[in-house]
Motif scaffolding. Structure first.
Motif, PDB file in Angstrom:
ATOM      1  N   ALA A  42       0.687  -1.316   0.115  1.00  0.00           N
ATOM      2  CA  ALA A  42      -0.179   0.135   0.037  1.00  0.00           C
ATOM      3  C   ALA A  42       1.009   1.207  -0.222  1.00  0.00           C
ATOM      4  CB  ALA A  42      -0.814   0.055   1.323  1.00  0.00           C
ATOM      5  N   ALA A  43       1.829   1.050   0.899  1.00  0.00           N
ATOM      6  CA  ALA A  43       2.770   2.511   0.849  1.00  0.00           C
ATOM      7  C   ALA A  43       3.412   2.632  -0.348  1.00  0.00           C
ATOM      8  CB  ALA A  43       3.708   2.274   1.986  1.00  0.00           C
ATOM      9  N   LEU A  44       4.078   1.646  -0.989  1.00  0.00           N
ATOM     10  CA  LEU A  44       4.841   1.754  -2.128  1.00  0.00           C
ATOM     11  C   LEU A  44       4.101   2.236  -3.299  1.00  0.00           C
ATOM     12  CD1 LEU A  44       6.901  -1.619  -2.008  1.00  0.00           C
ATOM     13  CD2 LEU A  44       7.674   0.741  -1.898  1.00  0.00           C
ATOM     14  N   ALA A  45       2.645   1.785  -3.389  1.00  0.00           N
ATOM     15  CA  ALA A  45       1.920   1.966  -4.326  1.00  0.00           C
ATOM     16  C   ALA A  45       1.567   3.556  -4.236  1.00  0.00           C
ATOM     17  CB  ALA A  45       0.406   1.093  -4.423  1.00  0.00           C
ATOM     18  N   LEU A  46       1.616   4.122  -2.923  1.00  0.00           N
ATOM     19  CA  LEU A  46       1.323   5.425  -3.126  1.00  0.00           C
ATOM     20  C   LEU A  46       2.479   6.435  -3.073  1.00  0.00           C
ATOM     21  CD1 LEU A  46      -0.991   5.303   0.202  1.00  0.00           C
ATOM     22  CD2 LEU A  46      -1.832   6.042  -2.063  1.00  0.00           C
ATOM     23  N   GLY A  47       3.649   5.775  -3.559  1.00  0.00           N
ATOM     24  CA  GLY A  47       4.831   6.480  -4.163  1.00  0.00           C
ATOM     25  C   GLY A  47       5.701   6.734  -2.995  1.00  0.00           C
ATOM     26  N   ALA A  48       5.753   5.798  -1.799  1.00  0.00           N
ATOM     27  CA  ALA A  48       6.667   5.788  -1.004  1.00  0.00           C
ATOM     28  C   ALA A  48       7.940   4.962  -1.237  1.00  0.00           C
ATOM     29  CB  ALA A  48       6.153   5.177   0.521  1.00  0.00           C
ATOM     30  N   SER A  49       9.162   5.550  -0.969  1.00  0.00           N
ATOM     31  CA  SER A  49      10.296   4.725  -1.242  1.00  0.00           C
ATOM     32  C   SER A  49      10.275   3.643  -0.173  1.00  0.00           C
ATOM     33  CB  SER A  49      11.562   5.792  -0.904  1.00  0.00           C
ATOM     34  OG  SER A  49      11.514   5.956   0.496  1.00  0.00           O
TER      35      SER A  49
ATOM     36  N   ALA B 256       8.210   3.415   3.401  1.00  0.00           N
ATOM     37  CA  ALA B 256       7.478   2.528   3.666  1.00  0.00           C
ATOM     38  C   ALA B 256       7.710   1.632   5.189  1.00  0.00           C
ATOM     39  CB  ALA B 256       7.124   1.489   2.549  1.00  0.00           C
TER      40      ALA B 256
ATOM     41  N   PHE C 294      -3.753   1.189   6.529  1.00  0.00           N
ATOM     42  CA  PHE C 294      -2.627   1.253   7.364  1.00  0.00           C
ATOM     43  C   PHE C 294      -3.483   1.294   8.775  1.00  0.00           C
ATOM     44  CE2 PHE C 294      -0.609   4.022   4.257  1.00  0.00           C
ATOM     45  CZ  PHE C 294       0.192   2.774   3.626  1.00  0.00           C
TER      46      PHE C 294
ATOM     47  N   LEU D 175       3.419  12.427   1.785  1.00  0.00           N
ATOM     48  CA  LEU D 175       4.582  11.890   1.045  1.00  0.00           C
ATOM     49  C   LEU D 175       5.251  13.128   0.055  1.00  0.00           C
ATOM     50  CD1 LEU D 175       4.192   8.259   0.094  1.00  0.00           C
ATOM     51  CD2 LEU D 175       6.185   9.274   1.686  1.00  0.00           C
TER      52      LEU D 175
END
Ligand SMILES: Nc1ncnc2c1ncn2[C@@H]1O[C@H](COP(=O)(O)OP(=O)(O)O)[C@@H](O)[C@H]1O
Ligand SMILES: [Mg+2]
Lengths: 293, 256
Positions: free
Chosen positions: A176-183, A187, B104, B118
């Protein structure tokens, strides 16, 4: 008809069930009994020594009187120092192993190292600490040398518990985090670590209990028989509960006279270690409540 | 769902895409164009490569060890796998919603704010506005506007999935990838999510193993089988007049 076979007749089955259950209950009762015996023995013999002065004063009259305050302080300081050593290293190693490492020689070596480290007798850690921190690095017998030695000793526990906690964090959080553009690191830091922290902390607190109880590593690296004041720097020696018992029970001429002190100190140490374990259990239970994955 | 577009702008274009998991040939020469404001559905039996293809579009397969891609994928003419393309940037522009709701373990508010934060949005007012807009867009605002501080984990499955949609929408993507987004939801929650998909106006690529769903919500449907794109066309045509026998067999339930 298979159901009619020997061993499946109800009476026989129930008898077996009963025997197995009895055996399991007995072993459980036995284990609990031994635990109760040890704790009870220490508590019975040590309770008499416990008093406010015993917990708040310095030893007097060649340790036959007074309290054990410096040993309590020393143990707490060393355990905290061990934690400060093992937590950054252990959390870092666990994050590497669980999040970044791809199977390969390096990971195998690290894993093997961690595994072997946890099997090394604590006295060997003591000697190692003596050679490296006390002598080679020139820290002398000190809080610093003792903390580092204890820190290494509990490192495998911290790594293993933290890695387990990280692995139990659902993959879907990372996705989920990666798909939102987190490195990847974002994440981990923002989503994975907060979710895994309860488990990681539990491991660290349990390790802290272990560090507080160890004797051999600090005999070589940190503890002295007697101090007159609280330590003023990390390069000073300290007393510790475990080594205090050892000293009272094996050194000097007053072994019989100090028996109450020995049991009293043992009781304090036991209470400290069990208290820490209890803390870990409570922390885990509290933090588990909020999570459903 | 846009019935007929005056100008059909190609937003996503796949050209001769082959994809390998190690030795395993997961996608075989897939070429297809996805059009602006349309819902493109991907159907096919389990394991035929739908998710693999979807994840290629926002580079979520980058982390798979031993994976290899051949061919080109373009989004608005820009190569997704070009030497200058930044996967993080692409993922911010192309939203993704997963099969199981994966909020989350944070508050609803913090879930939605994750993406905007972000990219550096810090001002409370701006975040508040984004949260409301995203939740309204995901048809969830009225249900949760008074519970924004509550953990998203405490919501029902359908609400969680719409939080995930809102979370993706908060980055204001114009493309949304959805991988079986209703397979973990009950019929009522499914209906709400489907309704949202039909009316969103975004360019949506959705994987579904539910053919009725594809028929209900999509403009175009792609039928995958064993890593190949067997047939791709207007949803109504594909379901009423399939050109390929494999497609016909699948949609009439003769296999899969
Ligand atoms: N990470 C992976 N490593 C190896 N094989 C994979 C991986 N992910 C998917 N596959 C394989 O690729 C094929 C296509 O998978 P997937 O795209 O998930 O199918 P679908 O979404 O259509 O059910 C399957 O055979 C699956 O086993
Ligand atoms: Mg899939």
């Amino acid at each position: 008809m298979l159901a009619a076979r020997r061993g499946f007749e109800p009476r026989r089955r129930r008898r077996r069930e009963f025997t197995a259950l009895l055996f399991i209950r007995l072993t459980g009762a036995f284990t609990a009994g031994v635990m109760a015996l040890v704790v009870g023995f220490i508590a019975f013999n040590g309770a008499g020594a416990i008093s406010v002065p015993f917990l708040t004063e310095y030893p007097r009259d060649a340790m036959t009187a007074g309290g054990i305050l410096p040993a309590i302080e020393g143990t707490l300081i060393l355990a905290l120092g061990a934690l400060l050593t093992a937590v950054p290293l252990g959390f870092g190693a666990a994050v590497y192993l669980a999040e970044y490492a791809r199977p390969g020689p390096l990971v195998s070596v690290i894993r093997l190292g961690v595994l072997n480290l946890s099997g090394v007798p604590s006295v060997v850690f003591g000697l190692f600490g003596l050679a490296l921190f006390v002598k080679t690095f020139g820290f002398g017998r000190s809080i610093l040398a003792g903390s580092l030695t204890l820190g290494l000793l509990i490192l495998p526990t911290v790594v293993a518990a933290s890695e387990e906690a990280l692995r139990q964090t659902p993959q879907s959080f990372r996705e989920a985090a990666l798909a939102l553009g987190a490195s990847r690191w974002q994440a981990i830091r923002q989503v994975v670590l907060p979710a895994a922290l309860p488990g990681m902390l539990t491991g660290a607190i349990l390790a802290l209990g272990r560090a507080a109880g160890e004797t051999a590593p600090i005999v070589f690296t940190a503890s002295c028989a007697y101090t007159l004041a609280s330590p003023g720097s990390v390069f000073q020696e300290v007393m510790a509960l475990s080594t205090h018992i050892l000293n009272l029970a094996t050194n000097g001429t007053r072994i019989e006279e100090t028996l109450p002190q020995q049991f009293g100190t043992a009781l304090v140490l036991l209470a400290l270690v069990l208290g820490l374990s209890l803390c870990a259990i409570i922390v885990r239970a509290k933090l588990r409540k909020g999570r459903r994955w | 769902m846009a019935e007929q577009n005056a100008t059909e702008t190609v937003v996503i274009s796949a050209r001769d895409v082959d994809f390998f998991y190690g030795e395993f040939h997961a996608l075989k020469g897939v070429s297809m164009d996805m059009l602006e404001h349309e819902v493109t559905a991907m159907i096919g039996p389990s394991g035929c490569g739908k998710s693999t293809f979807l994840k290629l579009l926002n580079r979520m397969n980058d982390f798979v060890p031993g994976a290899r891609l051949a061919g080109d994928i373009l989004i608005r003419g820009e190569p997704v796998y070009g030497p200058d393309s930044d996967p993080v940037d692409i993922r911010r522009k192309v939203g993704m919603v997963f099969q199981r709701p994966n909020p989350f373990p944070k508050s609803i508010y913090d879930n939605i704010c994750y993406g905007p934060r972000l990219v550096g949005v810090r001002a409370k007012q701006e975040l508040d506005a984004l949260v409301e807009k995203a939740l309204r867009a995901a048809a969830l605002w009225d249900e949760v506007k008074d519970l924004l501080g509550k953990s998203a984990m405490d919501l029902s499955g359908g609400q969680q999935q719409r939080v995930c949609i809102a979370r993706a929408l908060a980055l204001e993507p114009d493309i949304l990838l959805m991988d079986e987004p209703t397979s973990a939801l009950d019929p009522i929650a499914t209906a709400k999510v489907e309704e949202w998909i039909k009316t969103s106006g975004l360019t949506i690529v959705i994987v579904t193993h539910n053919m009725q769903q594809a028929a209900r919500i999509s403009d175009r449907t792609a039928f995958f089988y064993m890593g190949s794109l067997v047939e791709f066309g207007k949803t109504r045509d594909l379901f009423t007049r399939p050109r390929e026998t494999q497609t016909e067999n699948y949609i009439t339930g003769r296999f899969g």
